[in-house]
Scaffold this motif. Structure first.
Motif, mmCIF file in Angstrom:
data_model
loop_
_atom_site.group_PDB
_atom_site.id
_atom_site.type_symbol
_atom_site.label_atom_id
_atom_site.label_comp_id
_atom_site.label_asym_id
_atom_site.label_seq_id
_atom_site.Cartn_x
_atom_site.Cartn_y
_atom_site.Cartn_z
ATOM 1 N N GLU A 133 0.827 -1.208 0.000
ATOM 2 C CA GLU A 133 0.000 0.000 0.000
ATOM 3 C C GLU A 133 0.864 1.261 0.000
ATOM 4 O O GLU A 133 0.578 2.214 -0.731
ATOM 5 N N GLU A 169 1.013 4.137 -2.943
ATOM 6 C CA GLU A 169 0.760 5.543 -2.631
ATOM 7 C C GLU A 169 1.914 6.438 -3.083
ATOM 8 O O GLU A 169 1.701 7.528 -3.596
ATOM 9 N N SER A 170 3.143 5.970 -2.946
ATOM 10 C CA SER A 170 4.295 6.779 -3.330
ATOM 11 C C SER A 170 4.471 6.873 -4.845
ATOM 12 O O SER A 170 5.196 7.725 -5.330
#
Length: 179
Positions: free
Chosen positions: A17, A21-22
Motif C-alpha cells: 500500500e 501511494e508513493s
C-alpha cells in the motif's frame, strides 16, 4: 484461491500500500501490479501464512516463461548482500512473486512491453515458518552430525591453582598513563 489471488502478511500488504501511494501519478510499471496484488490479496497474520507462499525474505525458485529458472531471496529495496542473491520487490519480477503459492503463476508486462509468465516453483525458506518452528529449509543438505556446543574439561578447579594477575600490582589494564 483464484488464479489471480495472492496471500500476503499484514506487513507485506502494508508495504505494498505504501509503495502504491508513493507511485501514484507517475508512469510506473509497478503500479498495475501493485493494484492487482492489493485488489486480490488475502491478508493473514504471519502465523497463519502457509509455508508454500512467498513472503518478504523468502528464498524461492521460479521459472520465467516456462524455461529459465532462478533462485533468489525476495527482499525490500535495501541491498546489503552480493548482487544476484536478492530480488527486490521494487522490481517487476520480485513484486509479481510476492504472495504467490507454489505452482501459482503471474503474467506481467516487462519493460520491453512483452508479456512474461512467472511460475513460483518452490519456497525453500520462509521466515514466518521459521518463527513458528515449521519446516524452515527445504531441499537442504543432508543433516550433519552436530558438534557439542560445550566441552567440560576435568581438573580445572584443582587445589593450588589460582588466577595470576596480569601485572605485579594485580591490575590487568595499564591505565590512563599508557595512553
Amino acid at each position: 484461491m483464484t488464479k489471480e489471488a495472492c496471500i500476503l502478511t499484514t506487513k507485506d500488504f502494508t508495504m505494498l500500500e505504501a509503495m502504491l501511494e508513493s507511485r501514484l501519478g507517475r508512469e510506473d510499471l509497478l503500479v498495475p501490479i501493485l493494484r492487482r496484488k492489493i485488489g486480490s490479496a488475502i491478508v493473514v497474520f504471519r502465523e497463519d501464512l502457509p509455508e508454500t507462499v512467498a513472503s518478504l525474505n523468502s528464498r524461492v525458485t521460479f521459472a520465467i516463461d516456462g524455461s529459465r529458472r532462478d533462485t533468489r531471496v525476495l527482499s525490500d529495496d535495501r541491498m546489503t548482500s552480493p548482487i544476484g542473491m536478492h530480488l527486490p520487490i521494487t522490481t517487476l519480477r520480485g513484486l509479481a512473486l510476492l504472495g504467490l503459492a507454489e505452482g501459482q503463476e503471474f503474467v506481467l508486462t516487462n519493460i520491453d512491453g512483452n508479456e512474461e509468465r512467472l511460475v513460483l516453483e518452490t519456497v525453500h525458506y520462509q521466515p514466518e515458518a521459521g518463527r513458528r518452528g515449521g519446516q524452515v529449509v527445504r531441499d537442504a543438505l543432508p543433516p550433519q552430525p552436530q558438534k557439542p556446543l560445550l566441552r567440560l574439561v576435568g581438573g580445572g578447579m584443582e587445589e593450588g591453582r589460582r588466577p595470576a594477575p596480569v601485572t605485579p600490582d594485580g591490575y590487568d589494564a595499564p591505565g590512563p598513563s599508557a595512553a
